[in-house]
Design an enzyme around this catalytic site. Structure first.
Site, PDB file in Angstrom:
ATOM      1  N   GLY A 286      11.034  -4.815   9.132  1.00 33.75           N
ATOM      2  CA  GLY A 286      10.289  -4.234  10.094  1.00 33.75           C
ATOM      3  C   GLY A 286      10.672  -2.927  10.831  1.00 33.75           C
ATOM      4  CB  SER A 287      12.815  -0.338   9.383  1.00 32.17           C
ATOM      5  OG  SER A 287      12.298   0.164   8.072  1.00 32.17           O
TER       6      SER A 287
ATOM      7  CG  HIS B 175       2.870   2.318  -2.572  1.00 33.71           C
ATOM      8  ND1 HIS B 175       3.244   1.103  -3.073  1.00 33.71           N
ATOM      9  CD2 HIS B 175       3.355   3.032  -3.622  1.00 33.71           C
ATOM     10  CE1 HIS B 175       3.651   0.856  -4.363  1.00 33.71           C
ATOM     11  NE2 HIS B 175       3.871   2.205  -4.587  1.00 33.71           N
TER      12      HIS B 175
ATOM     13  CD  GLU C 240      -8.030   0.714  -8.941  1.00 38.30           C
ATOM     14  OE1 GLU C 240      -7.257   0.949  -9.786  1.00 38.30           O
ATOM     15  OE2 GLU C 240      -8.884   1.163  -8.990  1.00 38.30           O
TER      16      GLU C 240
ATOM     17  CD  GLU D  42       8.626   3.754   3.618  1.00 33.40           C
ATOM     18  OE1 GLU D  42       8.756   2.905   4.498  1.00 33.40           O
ATOM     19  OE2 GLU D  42       8.368   3.466   2.467  1.00 33.40           O
TER      20      GLU D  42
ATOM     21  CG  ASN E 299      -0.011  -0.688   2.180  1.00 33.13           C
ATOM     22  OD1 ASN E 299       0.847  -1.313   2.599  1.00 33.13           O
ATOM     23  ND2 ASN E 299       0.138  -0.397   0.847  1.00 33.13           N
TER      24      ASN E 299
HETATM   25  C1  GRF Z   1       8.786  -0.148   3.070  1.00 38.57           C
HETATM   26  O1  GRF Z   1       9.635   0.669   2.329  1.00 38.57           O
HETATM   27  C2  GRF Z   1       7.206  -0.096   2.588  1.00 38.57           C
HETATM   28  O2  GRF Z   1       7.206   1.111   1.831  1.00 38.57           O
HETATM   29  C3  GRF Z   1       7.384  -1.168   1.727  1.00 38.57           C
HETATM   30  O3  GRF Z   1       8.207  -2.186   2.455  1.00 38.57           O
HETATM   31  C4  GRF Z   1       9.040  -1.673   2.994  1.00 38.57           C
HETATM   32  C5  GRF Z   1       9.108  -2.179   4.470  1.00 38.57           C
HETATM   33  O4  GRF Z   1      10.299  -1.956   5.269  1.00 38.57           O
HETATM   34  N1  GRF Z   1       5.863  -1.535   1.165  1.00 38.57           N
HETATM   35  P1  GRF Z   1      10.200  -2.154   6.691  1.00 38.57           P
HETATM   36  O5  GRF Z   1      10.069  -3.911   6.685  1.00 38.57           O
HETATM   37  O6  GRF Z   1       9.200  -1.670   7.525  1.00 38.57           O
HETATM   38  O7  GRF Z   1      11.544  -2.017   7.235  1.00 38.57           O
END
Ligand code: GRF
Length: 209
Positions: free
Chosen positions: A8-9, A104, A138, A169, A102
């Site tokens: 959950g970062s 990715h 998709e 992210e 989402n």
């Molecule tokens: C992230 O790297 C995201 O891109 C992928 O899962 C990871 C989740 O990391 N889908 P966190 O749980 O938010 O730390």
């Protein structure tokens, strides 16, 4: 409302951005399909934390119906998938069309699916990153809103590269949510509008992290 499966970062980055007033929204609840540290982050932030595990052998459609029942209880304006490691059935995706994002860990459309960092390294990519996109039926293919781009260093390993992508992210997801909450980013019929104009390519940020 945020859906997670792990540490959950990204959730934490979103919690922090809401708390700092950068995103004009509240997080109604966090749902995890596993016992995960992200649930503790939610509880710590005073956000309802829900664990919804699949029963052994439970069909995807059955789980997704239970998930929908749970998410609808909170009447979310947006579902934020932040490391939610289940593929969602078409009916669930359809229900939240234009209302589900989402993140990715690749520069989509490159490297859909799993093991993105290892594949980018094996190909000798010099740039890699992460993409926030609207979810469509998709997998990893919905309209992309923003990409965080990082440089790949010659000695990078999966660990060093994934850490750098994660830092990206934590910048682009709050940014995407700020835009959505402000009504600047909208997706209807798989078409992305930004400030009312069609967005043919995602916004891009080079993140020197
Ligand atoms: C992230 O790297 C995201 O891109 C992928 O899962 C990871 C989740 O990391 N889908 P966190 O749980 O938010 O730390």
């Amino acid at each position: 409302m945020v859906l997670i499966s792990g540490s959950g970062s990204n959730l934490q980055a979103i919690i922090d951005a809401v708390r700092e007033g950068r995103i004009d929204a509240d997080i109604r609840a966090v749902v995890s399909n596993r016992q995960a540290f992200g649930l503790a982050r939610a509880a710590q932030a005073g956000v309802p934390a829900e664990l919804l595990q699949a029963a052994r052998g439970e069909a995807r459609g059955d789980y997704d119906r239970r998930l929908l029942e749970l998410t609808e209880r909170y009447r979310p304006d947006l579902l934020v998938l932040a490391g939610f490691m289940r593929i969602l059935s078409a009916g669930f995706v359809e229900h939240y069309a234009g209302r589900m994002l989402n993140i990715h860990p690749s520069l989509l459309p490159a490297y859909k699916g799993l093991d993105t960092h290892a594949r980018a390294l094996a190909d000798g990519c010099t740039r890699h990153g992460a993409t926030v996109h609207f979810v469509t039926a998709e997998l990893d293919s919905g309209p992309a809103l923003i990409q965080g781009i990082v440089n790949v260093a010659p000695l990078d390993t999966v660990e060093t590269l994934s850490a750098r992508v994660q830092r990206a992210e934590h910048i682009i997801y709050p940014q995407a949510l700020e835009w959505f909450a402000a009504g600047r980013a909208r997706c209807t019929a798989d078409r992305l509008l930004f400030d009312g104009e069609p967005l043919s390519e995602p916004k891009r940020m080079l993140i020197d992290a």
